[in-house]
Design a protein around this motif. Structure first.
Motif, PDB file in Angstrom:
ATOM      1  N   ALA A  37     -14.494   0.480   3.478  1.00 26.09           N
ATOM      2  CA  ALA A  37     -13.039   0.313   3.501  1.00 26.09           C
ATOM      3  C   ALA A  37     -12.434   0.534   2.117  1.00 26.09           C
ATOM      4  CB  ALA A  37     -12.687  -1.080   4.009  1.00 26.09           C
ATOM      5  N   VAL A  38     -11.490   1.460   2.028  1.00 25.09           N
ATOM      6  CA  VAL A  38     -10.835   1.746   0.750  1.00 25.09           C
ATOM      7  C   VAL A  38      -9.395   1.232   0.715  1.00 25.09           C
ATOM      8  CG1 VAL A  38     -12.265   3.748   0.212  1.00 25.09           C
ATOM      9  CG2 VAL A  38     -10.167   4.069   1.534  1.00 25.09           C
ATOM     10  N   ALA A  39      -8.805   1.000   1.882  1.00 30.72           N
ATOM     11  CA  ALA A  39      -7.436   0.500   1.970  1.00 30.72           C
ATOM     12  C   ALA A  39      -7.208   0.062   3.409  1.00 30.72           C
ATOM     13  CB  ALA A  39      -6.430   1.572   1.559  1.00 30.72           C
ATOM     14  N   ALA A  40      -5.977  -0.299   3.703  1.00 33.23           N
ATOM     15  CA  ALA A  40      -5.649  -0.705   5.065  1.00 33.23           C
ATOM     16  C   ALA A  40      -4.193  -0.375   5.352  1.00 33.23           C
ATOM     17  CB  ALA A  40      -5.900  -2.199   5.261  1.00 33.23           C
ATOM     18  N   ARG A  41      -3.875  -0.250   6.636  1.00 33.15           N
ATOM     19  CA  ARG A  41      -2.479  -0.112   7.048  1.00 33.15           C
ATOM     20  C   ARG A  41      -2.125  -1.374   7.824  1.00 33.15           C
ATOM     21  NH1 ARG A  41      -2.785   4.444   9.013  1.00 33.15           N
ATOM     22  NH2 ARG A  41      -1.813   5.674   7.362  1.00 33.15           N
ATOM     23  N   PHE A  42      -1.156  -2.115   7.310  1.00 31.65           N
ATOM     24  CA  PHE A  42      -0.754  -3.366   7.956  1.00 31.65           C
ATOM     25  C   PHE A  42       0.735  -3.308   8.258  1.00 31.65           C
ATOM     26  CE2 PHE A  42       0.631  -7.852   7.902  1.00 31.65           C
ATOM     27  CZ  PHE A  42      -0.157  -8.313   8.948  1.00 31.65           C
ATOM     28  N   ALA A  43       1.074  -3.522   9.523  1.00 34.34           N
ATOM     29  CA  ALA A  43       2.468  -3.455   9.956  1.00 34.34           C
ATOM     30  C   ALA A  43       3.108  -2.141   9.508  1.00 34.34           C
ATOM     31  CB  ALA A  43       3.253  -4.649   9.424  1.00 34.34           C
ATOM     32  N   GLY A  44       2.320  -1.058   9.540  1.00 36.87           N
ATOM     33  CA  GLY A  44       2.828   0.266   9.209  1.00 36.87           C
ATOM     34  C   GLY A  44       2.823   0.617   7.730  1.00 36.87           C
ATOM     35  N   GLU A  45       2.437  -0.323   6.857  1.00 41.24           N
ATOM     36  CA  GLU A  45       2.440  -0.086   5.409  1.00 41.24           C
ATOM     37  C   GLU A  45       1.013   0.019   4.886  1.00 41.24           C
ATOM     38  OE1 GLU A  45       3.722  -2.351   1.224  1.00 41.24           O
ATOM     39  OE2 GLU A  45       3.988  -3.349   3.155  1.00 41.24           O
ATOM     40  N   MET A  46       0.769   1.024   4.055  1.00 43.11           N
ATOM     41  CA  MET A  46      -0.543   1.167   3.429  1.00 43.11           C
ATOM     42  C   MET A  46      -0.662   0.147   2.298  1.00 43.11           C
ATOM     43  SD  MET A  46      -3.148   3.472   3.812  1.00 43.11           S
ATOM     44  CE  MET A  46      -2.868   5.239   3.679  1.00 43.11           C
ATOM     45  N   ILE A  47      -1.725  -0.656   2.340  1.00 44.50           N
ATOM     46  CA  ILE A  47      -1.906  -1.714   1.345  1.00 44.50           C
ATOM     47  C   ILE A  47      -3.341  -1.705   0.822  1.00 44.50           C
ATOM     48  CG2 ILE A  47      -0.139  -3.179   2.407  1.00 44.50           C
ATOM     49  CD1 ILE A  47      -2.455  -4.888   3.563  1.00 44.50           C
ATOM     50  N   ASP A  48      -3.553  -2.431  -0.275  1.00 43.57           N
ATOM     51  CA  ASP A  48      -4.900  -2.590  -0.806  1.00 43.57           C
ATOM     52  C   ASP A  48      -5.749  -3.381   0.180  1.00 43.57           C
ATOM     53  OD1 ASP A  48      -4.479  -1.452  -3.490  1.00 43.57           O
ATOM     54  OD2 ASP A  48      -3.161  -3.172  -3.785  1.00 43.57           O
ATOM     55  N   VAL A  49      -7.034  -3.052   0.219  1.00 39.83           N
ATOM     56  CA  VAL A  49      -7.944  -3.768   1.107  1.00 39.83           C
ATOM     57  C   VAL A  49      -8.164  -5.204   0.630  1.00 39.83           C
ATOM     58  CG1 VAL A  49     -10.140  -3.168   0.002  1.00 39.83           C
ATOM     59  CG2 VAL A  49     -10.021  -3.382   2.488  1.00 39.83           C
ATOM     60  N   GLY A 186       0.609   1.744  -6.028  1.00 34.59           N
ATOM     61  CA  GLY A 186      -0.602   1.632  -5.226  1.00 34.59           C
ATOM     62  C   GLY A 186      -0.393   2.213  -3.836  1.00 34.59           C
ATOM     63  N   PRO A 187      -1.328   1.946  -2.930  1.00 32.86           N
ATOM     64  CA  PRO A 187      -2.541   1.161  -3.127  1.00 32.86           C
ATOM     65  C   PRO A 187      -3.641   1.950  -3.839  1.00 32.86           C
ATOM     66  CG  PRO A 187      -2.494   1.993  -0.891  1.00 32.86           C
ATOM     67  CD  PRO A 187      -1.192   2.410  -1.534  1.00 32.86           C
ATOM     68  N   HIS A 188      -4.728   1.249  -4.153  1.00 38.05           N
ATOM     69  CA  HIS A 188      -5.884   1.877  -4.780  1.00 38.05           C
ATOM     70  C   HIS A 188      -7.163   1.407  -4.098  1.00 38.05           C
ATOM     71  CE1 HIS A 188      -4.316   4.115  -8.216  1.00 38.05           C
ATOM     72  NE2 HIS A 188      -3.364   3.197  -8.281  1.00 38.05           N
ATOM     73  N   ILE A 189      -8.225   2.150  -4.343  1.00 43.13           N
ATOM     74  CA  ILE A 189      -9.531   1.721  -3.860  1.00 43.13           C
ATOM     75  C   ILE A 189      -9.903   0.419  -4.562  1.00 43.13           C
ATOM     76  CG2 ILE A 189     -10.255   4.076  -3.326  1.00 43.13           C
ATOM     77  CD1 ILE A 189     -11.841   4.123  -5.902  1.00 43.13           C
ATOM     78  N   PRO A 190     -10.794  -0.393  -3.993  1.00 43.23           N
ATOM     79  CA  PRO A 190     -11.053  -1.723  -4.564  1.00 43.23           C
ATOM     80  C   PRO A 190     -11.913  -1.761  -5.819  1.00 43.23           C
ATOM     81  CG  PRO A 190     -12.349  -1.398  -2.567  1.00 43.23           C
ATOM     82  CD  PRO A 190     -11.420  -0.234  -2.662  1.00 43.23           C
ATOM     83  N   ARG A 191     -12.647  -0.690  -6.112  1.00 37.46           N
ATOM     84  CA  ARG A 191     -13.499  -0.727  -7.308  1.00 37.46           C
ATOM     85  C   ARG A 191     -13.844   0.697  -7.741  1.00 37.46           C
ATOM     86  NH1 ARG A 191     -16.696  -1.649  -2.816  1.00 37.46           N
ATOM     87  NH2 ARG A 191     -18.683  -0.527  -2.814  1.00 37.46           N
ATOM     88  N   THR A 192     -14.124   0.852  -9.026  1.00 42.09           N
ATOM     89  CA  THR A 192     -14.369   2.191  -9.579  1.00 42.09           C
ATOM     90  C   THR A 192     -15.661   2.806  -9.060  1.00 42.09           C
ATOM     91  OG1 THR A 192     -15.482   1.290 -11.542  1.00 42.09           O
ATOM     92  CG2 THR A 192     -13.099   1.648 -11.687  1.00 42.09           C
TER      93      THR A 192
END
Length: 222
Positions: A37-49, A186-192
């Motif tokens: 998982a690199v991110a998520a879509r919640f209630a239509g918005e792309m957010i950080d995982v 953002g959003p961004h992936i959770p780690r490099t």
């Protein structure tokens, strides 16, 4: 602790504690999914995982194989390149903006003394590799506009200060990874460590904000 009802794309519902993240939800399904998982879509918005959820709603996990993931990874890779440049050249170089584009990404830098040449690419790529291998957490921080201006002014990042001053918002978001911090929605992936491949390709000049009356920046494409 309040409980949230999180609806997944298949129609199933997960009950989780308020403050749980999309990553936490992914873990309830499987560790493999959580790792991807690199991110998520919640209630239509792309957010950080890693963004805490505070209300019930529909959640879709964006994995590394999702169509939307490539742009996200490229944008995070632009931040990685900027971090590498700052690690190598320090205060000699200022950062400006670095978006993902159709076939990769770029970052624009300003310097009165450092002139980038293709021979620098290998040096920057090596540093990017070290930072990726370090698997640094990429974290979001929401702070007041005034505090952000103060922070970047103290860092000597004049272009970031100008960007924030032009924002009509009481709060802005920053992303941190290791000793590097950047202004970003953002959003961004959770780690490099999720960044596995990249290649610096070319150099170009670009006026700040596309105005020939402004300073000439150095654009590094990758």
């Amino acid at each position: 602790m309040a409980m949230l009802q999180i609806e997944l794309p298949d129609g199933s519902v997960k009950e989780v504690e308020s403050g749980s993240t999309p990553y936490d939800v992914a873990l309830t399904i499987g560790e493999g999914l959580a790792r991807q998982a690199v991110a998520a879509r919640f209630a239509g918005e792309m957010i950080d995982v890693t963004r805490p959820l505070t209300e019930s709603g529909k959640l879709e996990l964006i994995t590394q194989n999702s169509p939307e993931a490539l742009e996200l990874i490229r944008h995070s890779c632009a931040h990685l390149m900027a971090q590498a440049v700052k690690d190598i050249y320090g205060d000699e170089v200022q950062v400006t903006i670095g978006p993902a584009i159709k076939d990769g990404f770029y970052y624009d830098f300003y310097s009165e003394t450092k002139k980038f040449v293709p021979e620098d690419f290998e040096i920057i790529e090596k540093k990017m590799g070290e930072l990726a291998k370090a698997d640094l957490p990429i974290t979001r921080e929401d702070i007041s506009r005034d505090d952000a201006i103060k922070l970047f002014r103290e860092m000597g990042e004049d272009y970031k200060v100008e960007l924030i001053e032009d924002l009509d918002a009481g709060q802005v978001s920053l992303y941190r990874q290791g000793n590097f911090v950047d202004l970003c929605r953002g959003p961004h992936i959770p780690r490099t460590g999720m960044i596995k491949a990249y290649k610096l390709t070319s150099l170009a000049g670009a006026y700040w904000r596309g105005d020939e009356k402004n300073a000439m920046l150095q654009r590094v494409y990758a």
